[in-house]
Design an enzyme around this catalytic site. Sequence first.
Site: not given
Length: 145
Positions: A13-15
Amino acid sequence: MTVYEHRAQYYETDQMGVIHHSNYARWLESARIWWMRENGIDYSEMEKNGIVSPVTALSCRYRSMVHFDDTVLITVKIEKYNGVRLFLSYRVTDKESGELRMTGNSEHCFVDRSGRLVSLKKVYPDYDKAFVRELEKQNRDAAGV
Protein backbone atom coordinates in the site's frame (compact mmCIF):
# COMPACT_ATOMS: atom_id res chain seq x y z
CA MET A 1 -9.64 -21.13 -17.67
CA THR A 2 -7.07 -20.96 -14.90
CA VAL A 3 -6.81 -17.83 -12.80
CA TYR A 4 -3.97 -16.62 -10.59
CA GLU A 5 -5.03 -15.44 -7.13
CA HIS A 6 -3.24 -12.77 -5.09
CA ARG A 7 -4.05 -11.35 -1.67
CA ALA A 8 -2.95 -7.73 -1.35
CA GLN A 9 -0.30 -7.25 1.32
CA TYR A 10 0.03 -4.28 3.66
CA TYR A 11 3.54 -3.47 2.43
CA GLU A 12 2.10 -2.99 -1.08
CA THR A 13 0.00 0.00 0.00
CA ASP A 14 0.90 3.67 -0.29
CA GLN A 15 0.09 6.70 1.87
CA MET A 16 -3.44 6.79 0.45
CA GLY A 17 -4.09 3.28 1.76
CA VAL A 18 -4.39 1.69 -1.67
CA ILE A 19 -2.07 -0.63 -3.51
CA HIS A 20 0.77 1.35 -5.07
CA HIS A 21 0.78 1.14 -8.86
CA SER A 22 4.29 -0.34 -9.00
CA ASN A 23 3.01 -3.54 -7.41
CA TYR A 24 0.71 -4.34 -10.32
CA ALA A 25 3.72 -5.01 -12.57
CA ARG A 26 4.98 -7.53 -10.00
CA TRP A 27 1.55 -9.16 -9.82
CA LEU A 28 1.38 -9.50 -13.60
CA GLU A 29 4.85 -11.01 -13.72
CA SER A 30 3.95 -13.48 -10.97
CA ALA A 31 0.75 -14.36 -12.83
CA ARG A 32 2.71 -14.86 -16.08
CA ILE A 33 5.21 -17.24 -14.49
CA TRP A 34 2.42 -19.14 -12.73
CA TRP A 35 0.37 -19.29 -15.96
CA MET A 36 3.36 -20.63 -17.90
CA ARG A 37 3.85 -23.40 -15.33
CA GLU A 38 0.14 -24.25 -15.42
CA ASN A 39 0.47 -24.66 -19.19
CA GLY A 40 3.51 -26.93 -19.14
CA ILE A 41 6.25 -24.32 -19.43
CA ASP A 42 8.33 -24.20 -16.27
CA TYR A 43 10.19 -20.89 -16.37
CA SER A 44 12.90 -22.07 -13.97
CA GLU A 45 13.54 -25.01 -16.29
CA MET A 46 13.59 -22.64 -19.26
CA GLU A 47 16.24 -20.53 -17.52
CA LYS A 48 18.31 -23.63 -16.70
CA ASN A 49 18.22 -24.35 -20.44
CA GLY A 50 19.67 -20.90 -21.17
CA ILE A 51 16.49 -19.13 -22.30
CA VAL A 52 15.03 -16.07 -20.60
CA SER A 53 11.95 -14.09 -21.46
CA PRO A 54 12.32 -10.45 -20.44
CA VAL A 55 9.51 -7.91 -20.45
CA THR A 56 9.93 -5.59 -23.43
CA ALA A 57 6.76 -3.53 -22.84
CA LEU A 58 4.13 -3.22 -20.15
CA SER A 59 0.94 -1.17 -19.96
CA CYS A 60 -1.76 -0.98 -17.33
CA ARG A 61 -5.12 0.75 -17.11
CA TYR A 62 -6.35 1.11 -13.54
CA ARG A 63 -10.13 0.79 -13.25
CA SER A 64 -10.73 0.77 -9.48
CA MET A 65 -8.64 0.63 -6.33
CA VAL A 66 -7.30 -2.43 -4.55
CA HIS A 67 -6.84 -2.13 -0.79
CA PHE A 68 -4.85 -4.07 1.77
CA ASP A 69 -6.22 -7.59 2.33
CA ASP A 70 -8.35 -7.59 -0.85
CA THR A 71 -7.99 -10.73 -2.92
CA VAL A 72 -7.76 -10.30 -6.67
CA LEU A 73 -7.98 -12.79 -9.50
CA ILE A 74 -5.66 -12.32 -12.46
CA THR A 75 -6.60 -13.86 -15.78
CA VAL A 76 -3.76 -14.26 -18.30
CA LYS A 77 -4.41 -14.60 -22.02
CA ILE A 78 -2.12 -14.94 -25.03
CA GLU A 79 -2.89 -12.24 -27.57
CA LYS A 80 -0.15 -13.18 -30.02
CA TYR A 81 2.79 -15.56 -30.22
CA ASN A 82 5.27 -16.19 -33.02
CA GLY A 83 8.06 -18.24 -31.44
CA VAL A 84 10.24 -15.20 -30.78
CA ARG A 85 7.78 -12.81 -29.14
CA LEU A 86 4.90 -13.31 -26.76
CA PHE A 87 2.08 -10.80 -26.20
CA LEU A 88 -0.17 -11.27 -23.17
CA SER A 89 -3.20 -9.51 -21.76
CA TYR A 90 -4.41 -9.47 -18.17
CA ARG A 91 -7.65 -8.80 -16.31
CA VAL A 92 -7.47 -8.16 -12.58
CA THR A 93 -10.81 -8.52 -10.80
CA ASP A 94 -11.86 -8.44 -7.18
CA LYS A 95 -12.49 -12.00 -5.99
CA GLU A 96 -15.42 -11.08 -3.79
CA SER A 97 -17.29 -8.52 -5.90
CA GLY A 98 -16.07 -9.41 -9.39
CA GLU A 99 -15.34 -5.72 -10.00
CA LEU A 100 -12.71 -5.00 -12.63
CA ARG A 101 -9.65 -3.47 -10.96
CA MET A 102 -7.13 -3.31 -13.81
CA THR A 103 -6.44 -4.39 -17.36
CA GLY A 104 -2.96 -4.73 -18.75
CA ASN A 105 -0.73 -5.97 -21.53
CA SER A 106 2.83 -7.17 -21.60
CA GLU A 107 5.22 -8.05 -24.37
CA HIS A 108 8.13 -10.47 -24.04
CA CYS A 109 10.86 -11.88 -26.21
CA PHE A 110 13.00 -14.98 -25.85
CA VAL A 111 16.76 -14.58 -25.64
CA ASP A 112 19.73 -16.82 -24.93
CA ARG A 113 22.36 -16.18 -22.26
CA SER A 114 24.25 -13.84 -24.55
CA GLY A 115 21.14 -11.71 -25.06
CA ARG A 116 20.47 -12.77 -28.65
CA LEU A 117 16.90 -13.32 -29.78
CA VAL A 118 16.02 -16.97 -30.23
CA SER A 119 13.12 -18.78 -31.83
CA LEU A 120 11.60 -21.34 -29.50
CA LYS A 121 10.42 -23.18 -32.61
CA LYS A 122 14.05 -23.88 -33.45
CA VAL A 123 15.83 -24.20 -30.10
CA TYR A 124 13.11 -25.59 -27.79
CA PRO A 125 10.19 -26.90 -29.81
CA ASP A 126 8.49 -28.32 -26.71
CA TYR A 127 8.11 -24.82 -25.26
CA ASP A 128 6.89 -23.57 -28.61
CA LYS A 129 4.30 -26.35 -28.83
CA ALA A 130 3.01 -25.54 -25.34
CA PHE A 131 2.49 -21.85 -26.25
CA VAL A 132 0.84 -22.78 -29.55
CA ARG A 133 -1.38 -25.35 -27.82
CA GLU A 134 -2.59 -22.78 -25.29
CA LEU A 135 -3.22 -20.16 -28.00
CA GLU A 136 -5.23 -22.69 -30.02
CA LYS A 137 -7.20 -23.69 -26.89
CA GLN A 138 -8.03 -20.04 -26.19
CA ASN A 139 -9.17 -19.58 -29.79
CA ARG A 140 -11.42 -22.67 -29.59
CA ASP A 141 -12.87 -21.51 -26.27
CA ALA A 142 -13.54 -18.04 -27.70
CA ALA A 143 -15.29 -19.58 -30.72
CA GLY A 144 -17.39 -21.79 -28.45
CA VAL A 145 -16.00 -24.98 -29.93
